[in-house]
Design a protein around this motif. Structure first.
Motif, PDB file in Angstrom:
ATOM      1  N   THR A  32       0.842  -1.193   0.000  1.00  0.00           N
ATOM      2  CA  THR A  32       0.000   0.000   0.000  1.00  0.00           C
ATOM      3  C   THR A  32       0.879   1.246   0.000  1.00  0.00           C
ATOM      4  OG1 THR A  32      -0.077   0.217   2.411  1.00  0.00           O
ATOM      5  CG2 THR A  32      -1.673  -1.288   1.397  1.00  0.00           C
ATOM      6  N   ASN A  33       0.255   2.392  -0.202  1.00  0.00           N
ATOM      7  CA  ASN A  33       1.004   3.648  -0.093  1.00  0.00           C
ATOM      8  C   ASN A  33       1.572   3.822   1.306  1.00  0.00           C
ATOM      9  OD1 ASN A  33       0.817   4.567  -2.724  1.00  0.00           O
ATOM     10  ND2 ASN A  33      -1.122   5.627  -2.389  1.00  0.00           N
ATOM     11  N   ALA A  34       0.837   3.365   2.313  1.00  0.00           N
ATOM     12  CA  ALA A  34       1.343   3.445   3.682  1.00  0.00           C
ATOM     13  C   ALA A  34       2.606   2.611   3.842  1.00  0.00           C
ATOM     14  CB  ALA A  34       0.271   2.973   4.661  1.00  0.00           C
ATOM     15  N   ASP A  35       2.654   1.461   3.180  1.00  0.00           N
ATOM     16  CA  ASP A  35       3.855   0.617   3.222  1.00  0.00           C
ATOM     17  C   ASP A  35       5.048   1.328   2.582  1.00  0.00           C
ATOM     18  OD1 ASP A  35       2.459  -1.505   4.409  1.00  0.00           O
ATOM     19  OD2 ASP A  35       1.887  -2.329   2.461  1.00  0.00           O
ATOM     20  N   ILE A  36       4.807   2.000   1.457  1.00  0.00           N
ATOM     21  CA  ILE A  36       5.888   2.696   0.760  1.00  0.00           C
ATOM     22  C   ILE A  36       6.402   3.866   1.589  1.00  0.00           C
ATOM     23  CG2 ILE A  36       6.473   4.027  -1.311  1.00  0.00           C
ATOM     24  CD1 ILE A  36       4.346   2.339  -2.797  1.00  0.00           C
ATOM     25  N   VAL A  37       5.482   4.619   2.167  1.00  0.00           N
ATOM     26  CA  VAL A  37       5.883   5.748   3.019  1.00  0.00           C
ATOM     27  C   VAL A  37       6.714   5.247   4.197  1.00  0.00           C
ATOM     28  CG1 VAL A  37       5.040   7.541   4.579  1.00  0.00           C
ATOM     29  CG2 VAL A  37       3.980   7.258   2.338  1.00  0.00           C
ATOM     30  N   ALA A  38       6.281   4.163   4.833  1.00  0.00           N
ATOM     31  CA  ALA A  38       7.027   3.613   5.970  1.00  0.00           C
ATOM     32  C   ALA A  38       8.414   3.139   5.550  1.00  0.00           C
ATOM     33  CB  ALA A  38       6.240   2.466   6.595  1.00  0.00           C
ATOM     34  N   LEU A  39       8.514   2.584   4.349  1.00  0.00           N
ATOM     35  CA  LEU A  39       9.802   2.090   3.853  1.00  0.00           C
ATOM     36  C   LEU A  39      10.756   3.232   3.521  1.00  0.00           C
ATOM     37  CD1 LEU A  39      11.402  -0.457   2.839  1.00  0.00           C
ATOM     38  CD2 LEU A  39      10.414   0.017   0.577  1.00  0.00           C
ATOM     39  N   TRP A  40      10.236   4.285   2.915  1.00  0.00           N
ATOM     40  CA  TRP A  40      11.096   5.373   2.430  1.00  0.00           C
ATOM     41  C   TRP A  40      11.334   6.460   3.476  1.00  0.00           C
ATOM     42  CZ3 TRP A  40       8.878   6.375  -3.182  1.00  0.00           C
ATOM     43  CH2 TRP A  40       9.291   5.330  -4.021  1.00  0.00           C
ATOM     44  N   TYR A  41      10.473   6.546   4.468  1.00  0.00           N
ATOM     45  CA  TYR A  41      10.602   7.598   5.492  1.00  0.00           C
ATOM     46  C   TYR A  41      10.593   6.975   6.894  1.00  0.00           C
ATOM     47  CZ  TYR A  41       9.281  10.797   1.662  1.00  0.00           C
ATOM     48  OH  TYR A  41       9.212  11.503   0.481  1.00  0.00           O
ATOM     49  N   PRO A  42      11.491   6.041   7.182  1.00  0.00           N
ATOM     50  CA  PRO A  42      11.446   5.343   8.480  1.00  0.00           C
ATOM     51  C   PRO A  42      11.725   6.253   9.671  1.00  0.00           C
ATOM     52  CG  PRO A  42      13.486   4.853   7.317  1.00  0.00           C
ATOM     53  CD  PRO A  42      12.606   5.589   6.344  1.00  0.00           C
ATOM     54  N   GLN A  43      12.424   7.372   9.433  1.00  0.00           N
ATOM     55  CA  GLN A  43      12.788   8.263  10.534  1.00  0.00           C
ATOM     56  C   GLN A  43      11.676   9.242  10.886  1.00  0.00           C
ATOM     57  OE1 GLN A  43      13.697   8.531   7.418  1.00  0.00           O
ATOM     58  NE2 GLN A  43      13.402  10.667   6.815  1.00  0.00           N
ATOM     59  N   VAL A  44      10.625   9.302  10.071  1.00  0.00           N
ATOM     60  CA  VAL A  44       9.544  10.266  10.280  1.00  0.00           C
ATOM     61  C   VAL A  44       8.547   9.705  11.302  1.00  0.00           C
ATOM     62  CG1 VAL A  44       7.605  11.437   9.154  1.00  0.00           C
ATOM     63  CG2 VAL A  44       9.807  11.239   7.979  1.00  0.00           C
ATOM     64  N   PRO A  45       8.081  10.514  12.260  1.00  0.00           N
ATOM     65  CA  PRO A  45       7.100  10.042  13.243  1.00  0.00           C
ATOM     66  C   PRO A  45       5.830   9.505  12.578  1.00  0.00           C
ATOM     67  CG  PRO A  45       8.012  12.158  13.911  1.00  0.00           C
ATOM     68  CD  PRO A  45       8.504  11.906  12.516  1.00  0.00           C
ATOM     69  N   ALA A  46       5.163   8.582  13.256  1.00  0.00           N
ATOM     70  CA  ALA A  46       4.007   7.898  12.690  1.00  0.00           C
ATOM     71  C   ALA A  46       2.901   8.867  12.266  1.00  0.00           C
ATOM     72  CB  ALA A  46       3.460   6.886  13.689  1.00  0.00           C
ATOM     73  N   ALA A  47       2.634   9.879  13.066  1.00  0.00           N
ATOM     74  CA  ALA A  47       1.567  10.827  12.738  1.00  0.00           C
ATOM     75  C   ALA A  47       1.884  11.577  11.445  1.00  0.00           C
ATOM     76  CB  ALA A  47       1.357  11.807  13.880  1.00  0.00           C
ATOM     77  N   GLU A  48       3.147  11.943  11.282  1.00  0.00           N
ATOM     78  CA  GLU A  48       3.544  12.651  10.068  1.00  0.00           C
ATOM     79  C   GLU A  48       3.497  11.717   8.857  1.00  0.00           C
ATOM     80  OE1 GLU A  48       7.321  15.285   8.354  1.00  0.00           O
ATOM     81  OE2 GLU A  48       7.179  14.809  10.504  1.00  0.00           O
ATOM     82  N   ARG A  49       3.880  10.455   9.074  1.00  0.00           N
ATOM     83  CA  ARG A  49       3.804   9.493   7.971  1.00  0.00           C
ATOM     84  C   ARG A  49       2.359   9.303   7.521  1.00  0.00           C
ATOM     85  NH1 ARG A  49       7.603   6.064  10.724  1.00  0.00           N
ATOM     86  NH2 ARG A  49       5.928   4.564  11.127  1.00  0.00           N
ATOM     87  N   ALA A  50       1.427   9.332   8.476  1.00  0.00           N
ATOM     88  CA  ALA A  50       0.015   9.201   8.121  1.00  0.00           C
ATOM     89  C   ALA A  50      -0.428  10.354   7.224  1.00  0.00           C
ATOM     90  CB  ALA A  50      -0.841   9.147   9.385  1.00  0.00           C
ATOM     91  N   GLU A  51       0.029  11.563   7.537  1.00  0.00           N
ATOM     92  CA  GLU A  51      -0.291  12.717   6.692  1.00  0.00           C
ATOM     93  C   GLU A  51       0.354  12.579   5.319  1.00  0.00           C
ATOM     94  OE1 GLU A  51       0.772  16.312   8.649  1.00  0.00           O
ATOM     95  OE2 GLU A  51      -0.531  15.983  10.376  1.00  0.00           O
ATOM     96  N   MET A  52       1.580  12.087   5.296  1.00  0.00           N
ATOM     97  CA  MET A  52       2.266  11.887   4.016  1.00  0.00           C
ATOM     98  C   MET A  52       1.539  10.843   3.162  1.00  0.00           C
ATOM     99  SD  MET A  52       6.186  11.885   5.409  1.00  0.00           S
ATOM    100  CE  MET A  52       6.952  11.728   3.806  1.00  0.00           C
TER     101      MET A  52
END
Length: 239
Positions: free
Chosen positions: A67-87
């Motif tokens: 999913t897009n959430a999986d890609i964001v988590a893979l590419w932005y591992p240092q970003v806090p979870a709340a910010e990743r959700a917005e991304m």
């Protein structure tokens, strides 16, 4: 198989040409994540599953099946979870618009969908793209009116390979899981079929999956959905 009355299709690699539609979009997102650094962007694409030597995404990779959430988590591992959700919301918005605008239908897919709809099958989409992306793509392909529903990863509690989409489609149509065929090009699609008790698991070789990766989970492996009407309607005639 003669009891099949509904069909859930994966989207990318099953209805649309995955490689032709998604590499340019993925490349733009990777460049953004890499701050414009070409080498870093290539590295991000590689860990997401792009094989530069073969010029294609690998079967069951994060980009092909996640999913897009999986890609964001893979590419932005240092970003806090709340910010990743917005991304992820931003990724969903961008990929929904760009994916629909650049969608390349697989040869014979429109005719196959029209034939199956005319034969009375209830049709749906089960994708790990967003629901909005799936709906926009069906509209862009000119086939939206033939589908009862499209379910993205954000349209059910748990996306593929969990069975939630099969149950949601059954709730909508009144069909039983045993009356549903799941059609897709990745193991996630077929794993969902098995988990949900689908009556038929169909692998197609039009996307990132291979015969070797799909055959262990599939009841049948076809070259593409262009072969599906003859396969299903032939079974009805043989009944």
């Amino acid at each position: 198989m003669q009891d099949i009355k509904g069909i859930l299709f994966d989207k990318d690699g099953t209805l649309v040409d995955f490689q032709a539609t998604w590499f340019a979009i993925g490349d733009l997102l990777a460049l953004q994540a890499a701050g414009g650094d070409r080498d870093k962007a290539n590295a991000l694409l590689a860990i997401a599953g792009y094989d530069f030597s073969a010029h294609r995404f690998k079967a069951d990779s994060v980009f092909a099946a996640g999913t897009n959430a999986d890609i964001v988590a893979l590419w932005y591992p240092q970003v806090p979870a709340a910010e990743r959700a917005e991304m992820t919301v931003g990724f969903d918005r961008f990929t929904a618009e760009a994916g629909a605008a650049q969608s390349v239908p697989l040869p014979g897919s429109r005719d196959a969908i029209a034939a199956l709809h005319a034969a009375g099958f209830r049709l749906g989409v089960a994708t790990n793209d967003s629901t909005g992306g799936a709906e926009k793509t069906l509209a862009a392909l000119g086939v939206a009116q033939m589908f009862d529903a499209a379910y993205g990863y954000d349209g059910v509690a748990k996306p593929k390979p969990a069975p939630d989409t099969i149950y949601a489609f059954c709730d909508l149509t009144g069909l039983k899981p045993s009356q549903i065929a799941m059609v897709g090009d990745n193991r996630h699609d077929l794993e969902m079929a098995r988990a949900g008790g689908a009556g038929l698991a169909v692998g197609v070789l039009s996307g990132t999956g291979t015969r070797d990766s799909l055959a262990p989970l599939a009841d049948v492996v076809l070259d593409s959905i262009a072969e599906l009407p003859a396969f299903l309607l032939g079974a009805r005639l043989d009944q």
